[in-house]
Design a protein around this motif. Structure first.
Motif, PDB file in Angstrom:
ATOM      1  N   ILE A 173       0.749  -1.173  -0.105  1.00 45.12           N
ATOM      2  CA  ILE A 173       0.091  -0.148   0.011  1.00 45.12           C
ATOM      3  C   ILE A 173       1.029   1.297  -0.002  1.00 45.12           C
ATOM      4  CG2 ILE A 173      -1.884   1.410   1.422  1.00 45.12           C
ATOM      5  CD1 ILE A 173      -2.772  -1.347   2.419  1.00 45.12           C
ATOM      6  N   LYS A 174       1.799   1.096   0.922  1.00 43.01           N
ATOM      7  CA  LYS A 174       2.900   2.404   0.638  1.00 43.01           C
ATOM      8  C   LYS A 174       3.421   2.616  -0.560  1.00 43.01           C
ATOM      9  CE  LYS A 174       4.491   1.522   5.227  1.00 43.01           C
ATOM     10  NZ  LYS A 174       5.950   1.128   6.186  1.00 43.01           N
ATOM     11  N   GLU A 175       3.844   1.542  -1.565  1.00 47.39           N
ATOM     12  CA  GLU A 175       4.295   1.586  -2.740  1.00 47.39           C
ATOM     13  C   GLU A 175       3.093   2.338  -3.699  1.00 47.39           C
ATOM     14  OE1 GLU A 175       5.783  -1.835  -4.205  1.00 47.39           O
ATOM     15  OE2 GLU A 175       7.145  -2.109  -2.838  1.00 47.39           O
ATOM     16  N   ARG A 176       1.824   2.089  -3.274  1.00 46.33           N
ATOM     17  CA  ARG A 176       0.623   2.562  -4.474  1.00 46.33           C
ATOM     18  C   ARG A 176       0.813   4.006  -3.842  1.00 46.33           C
ATOM     19  NH1 ARG A 176      -4.917  -0.244  -4.441  1.00 46.33           N
ATOM     20  NH2 ARG A 176      -3.471  -2.078  -4.976  1.00 46.33           N
ATOM     21  N   VAL A 177       0.722   4.394  -2.811  1.00 45.57           N
ATOM     22  CA  VAL A 177       0.721   5.899  -2.197  1.00 45.57           C
ATOM     23  C   VAL A 177       1.871   6.535  -3.012  1.00 45.57           C
ATOM     24  CG1 VAL A 177       0.909   7.276  -0.428  1.00 45.57           C
ATOM     25  CG2 VAL A 177      -0.224   5.215   0.007  1.00 45.57           C
ATOM     26  N   VAL A 178       3.136   6.189  -2.802  1.00 46.89           N
ATOM     27  CA  VAL A 178       4.052   6.895  -3.461  1.00 46.89           C
ATOM     28  C   VAL A 178       4.122   7.104  -4.998  1.00 46.89           C
ATOM     29  CG1 VAL A 178       5.812   6.613  -1.443  1.00 46.89           C
ATOM     30  CG2 VAL A 178       5.709   5.009  -3.592  1.00 46.89           C
ATOM     31  N   SER A 179       3.551   6.028  -5.813  1.00 54.63           N
ATOM     32  CA  SER A 179       3.258   6.008  -6.887  1.00 54.63           C
ATOM     33  C   SER A 179       2.309   7.260  -7.420  1.00 54.63           C
ATOM     34  CB  SER A 179       2.731   4.699  -7.634  1.00 54.63           C
ATOM     35  OG  SER A 179       3.634   3.798  -7.177  1.00 54.63           O
ATOM     36  N   ASN A 180       1.302   7.348  -6.628  1.00 57.36           N
ATOM     37  CA  ASN A 180       0.148   8.360  -6.852  1.00 57.36           C
ATOM     38  C   ASN A 180       0.791   9.871  -6.628  1.00 57.36           C
ATOM     39  OD1 ASN A 180      -1.942   6.938  -7.609  1.00 57.36           O
ATOM     40  ND2 ASN A 180      -2.308   6.353  -5.538  1.00 57.36           N
ATOM     41  N   ASN A 201      10.910  12.069   3.486  1.00 55.26           N
ATOM     42  CA  ASN A 201      10.389  11.474   4.885  1.00 55.26           C
ATOM     43  C   ASN A 201      10.090  10.119   4.845  1.00 55.26           C
ATOM     44  OD1 ASN A 201      10.926  14.158   5.866  1.00 55.26           O
ATOM     45  ND2 ASN A 201       8.810  14.833   5.691  1.00 55.26           N
ATOM     46  N   CYS A 202       9.225   9.726   3.795  1.00 54.79           N
ATOM     47  CA  CYS A 202       9.040   8.255   3.571  1.00 54.79           C
ATOM     48  C   CYS A 202      10.404   7.417   3.335  1.00 54.79           C
ATOM     49  CB  CYS A 202       8.149   7.951   2.324  1.00 54.79           C
ATOM     50  SG  CYS A 202       6.659   8.880   2.619  1.00 54.79           S
ATOM     51  N   LEU A 203      11.337   7.894   2.785  1.00 57.03           N
ATOM     52  CA  LEU A 203      12.719   7.246   2.769  1.00 57.03           C
ATOM     53  C   LEU A 203      13.335   7.080   4.125  1.00 57.03           C
ATOM     54  CD1 LEU A 203      14.161   5.805   0.521  1.00 57.03           C
ATOM     55  CD2 LEU A 203      15.567   7.813   0.033  1.00 57.03           C
ATOM     56  N   ARG A 204      13.079   7.688   5.179  1.00 55.15           N
ATOM     57  CA  ARG A 204      13.619   7.788   6.358  1.00 55.15           C
ATOM     58  C   ARG A 204      12.869   6.970   7.356  1.00 55.15           C
ATOM     59  NH1 ARG A 204      18.967   9.312   6.851  1.00 55.15           N
ATOM     60  NH2 ARG A 204      19.212  11.358   5.831  1.00 55.15           N
ATOM     61  N   PHE A 211      10.137  -1.250  -0.813  1.00 57.21           N
ATOM     62  CA  PHE A 211       9.452  -0.021  -0.654  1.00 57.21           C
ATOM     63  C   PHE A 211      10.572   1.212  -1.049  1.00 57.21           C
ATOM     64  CE2 PHE A 211       8.457   3.452   2.200  1.00 57.21           C
ATOM     65  CZ  PHE A 211       7.461   4.125   1.685  1.00 57.21           C
ATOM     66  N   LYS A 212      11.694   0.861  -0.312  1.00 56.21           N
ATOM     67  CA  LYS A 212      13.006   1.915  -0.230  1.00 56.21           C
ATOM     68  C   LYS A 212      13.387   2.069  -1.906  1.00 56.21           C
ATOM     69  CE  LYS A 212      13.365   2.449   3.980  1.00 56.21           C
ATOM     70  NZ  LYS A 212      13.171   3.580   4.930  1.00 56.21           N
ATOM     71  N   LEU A 213      13.188   1.149  -2.541  1.00 57.83           N
ATOM     72  CA  LEU A 213      13.534   1.151  -3.936  1.00 57.83           C
ATOM     73  C   LEU A 213      12.628   1.962  -4.757  1.00 57.83           C
ATOM     74  CD1 LEU A 213      15.293  -2.393  -4.715  1.00 57.83           C
ATOM     75  CD2 LEU A 213      16.407  -0.008  -4.612  1.00 57.83           C
TER      76      LEU A 213
END
Length: 312
Positions: A173-180, A201-204, A211-213
Motif C-alpha cells: 500500500i505504501k508503494e501505491r501511495v508514493v506512485s500516486n 520523509n518516507c525514505l527515512r 519500498f525504499k527502492l
C-alpha cells in the motif's frame, strides 16, 4: 423485451424479484454494455431505467453492482451517474461492513480514474474517515481516491495525514501511495517541494528494501520530469546513502547522484562544443612538433655518428 417488461409500470414486476435474480439480470446487462455494437438506443434507455429502479432496493450489493455497470458505459453523462455515486457515498457513511466498503471503493476508484468524472466527488470527509479503517485494502483505496480528487489547497493536509499512518499499512500500500505522488505533481506542479519532502520523509521511515527502492525510483522520475529541486534531492540522497544497509539501494542512489550531478555541472559550465567549433574556424590547425628525434636502431648508418647508444 424482458427489460421493458420488468420496468413497465414503475417497476412493479421488478420489485417482486429477489436480489439474486436482479444480480443475474445485471450480469446479463453487463455483457451488453461491454459490446456497444449490440446496444442500440432503445436498449440503452431500457438498461438505464432498470438501473434506476434497481437502485431503490435495500440490498447493498445490488446498489454496488448497478453503479459498477453504469461506470462501464462510456456514453453515460455525469448527470445519469450522479445519483449512483451519491448512493455509494451514503453507503460508505452509514454501513459498518468492511466488505461493502471495499466493494464500494473499488467502484468509486474506477469512476475517478476518468478526469471527466472528478466533478462527481465534491466532499472528501467520507474518505478521510476511512483512513482509520481496520481493513488495509479499504485504507489503500481511500488514499488513492483522496489523492486523485484532492484540491490544491488541501494537498499538504492530506499528505500529513497519510504520513501519520504510513507505519501502520503494509509496504504494497505504501508503494501505491508514493506512485500516486506523480499524479499529484502532474495536476499541481507548484507542490513539487512539498511532494519531494514527503518522499524524503518516507525514505527515512521504516520499510522493506522494495519500498525504499520504489521511493528512490519515484524521486528519479521526478528529477527527470521536473526541475527546481535537483540539488535538494541530491543532497538528501547523499546524506541517506550513509544509512543505506542494502547494496541494491546504495548502487541505485549512486547511479542517480552521478547521473543528475553531471547534468548540474554541464548546465553550469559553458558549452565546450561551441567553443571548440568557434576556435577551429578562427585558426588553422597545425600538428605539434615532436621534441624527441625519431627512433633509429643502434648500429644503423644514421646512428653511427652518435657518441653513445640511445637511452630508453
Amino acid at each position: 423485451q424482458y427489460l421493458k417488461r420488468v420496468t413497465r409500470g414503475n417497476g412493479k414486476e421488478l420489485r417482486g424479484l429477489s436480489d439474486f435474480s436482479v444480480l443475474q439480470v445485471l450480469k446479463a446487462c453487463t455483457s451488453l454494455v461491454l459490446s456497444p455494437e449490440a446496444l442500440d438506443r432503445g436498449l440503452l434507455e431500457s438498461v438505464l431505467v432498470f438501473l434506476e429502479l434497481a437502485l431503490d432496493r435495500k440490498s447493498d450489493m445490488v446498489k454496488i453492482e448497478c453503479a459498477r455497470m453504469l461506470s462501464l458505459m462510456d456514453n453515460v453523462d455525469n448527470s445519469s451517474l450522479k445519483p449512483f455515486v451519491r448512493e455509494l457515498k451514503e453507503l460508505l457513511e452509514w454501513s459498518e461492513d468492511p466488505v461493502a466498503h471495499y466493494e464500494t471503493l473499488k467502484v468509486l476508484e474506477f469512476i475517478v480514474r476518468s478526469p471527466y468524472r472528478l466533478s462527481l466527488f465534491s466532499g472528501h470527509s467520507i474518505f478521510d474517515n476511512l483512513l482509520n479503517s481496520e481493513s488495509k485494502m479499504v485504507v489503500s483505496l481511500a488514499i488513492t481516491i483522496l489523492i486523485k480528487v484532492a484540491n490544491e489547497s488541501n494537498i499538504e493536509r492530506l499528505l500529513d495525514k497519510i504520513f501519520k499512518i504510513m507505519n501502520d499499512v503494509p509496504d504494497n500500500i505504501k508503494e501505491r501511495v508514493v506512485s500516486n505522488c506523480l499524479l499529484v505533481l502532474e495536476k499541481y506542479p507548484s507542490k513539487l517541494a512539498l511532494v519531494t519532502s514527503f518522499l524524503n520523509n518516507c525514505l527515512r521511515e521504516k520499510g522493506e528494501v522494495g519500498f525504499k527502492l520504489k521511493v528512490v525510483s519515484i524521486l528519479e522520475q521526478i528529477l527527470g520530469k521536473f526541475g527546481g529541486v535537483t540539488e535538494v534531492v541530491l543532497d538528501f540522497l547523499s546524506e541517506y546513502i550513509e544509512d543505506s544497509l542494502d547494496p541494491r539501494l546504495t548502487v541505485k542512489i549512486i547511479v542517480i547522484i552521478s547521473k543528475f550531478n553531471a547534468r548540474l555541472e554541464n548546465k553550469g559550465r559553458p558549452d565546450q562544443a561551441s567553443t571548440s567549433s568557434t576556435s577551429s574556424t578562427a585558426s588553422v590547425w597545425t600538428p605539434p612538433t615532436c621534441a624527441r628525434p625519431p627512433f633509429r636502431p643502434w648500429g644503423s648508418s644514421a646512428s653511427r655518428t652518435r657518441a653513445c647508444p640511445p637511452t630508453f
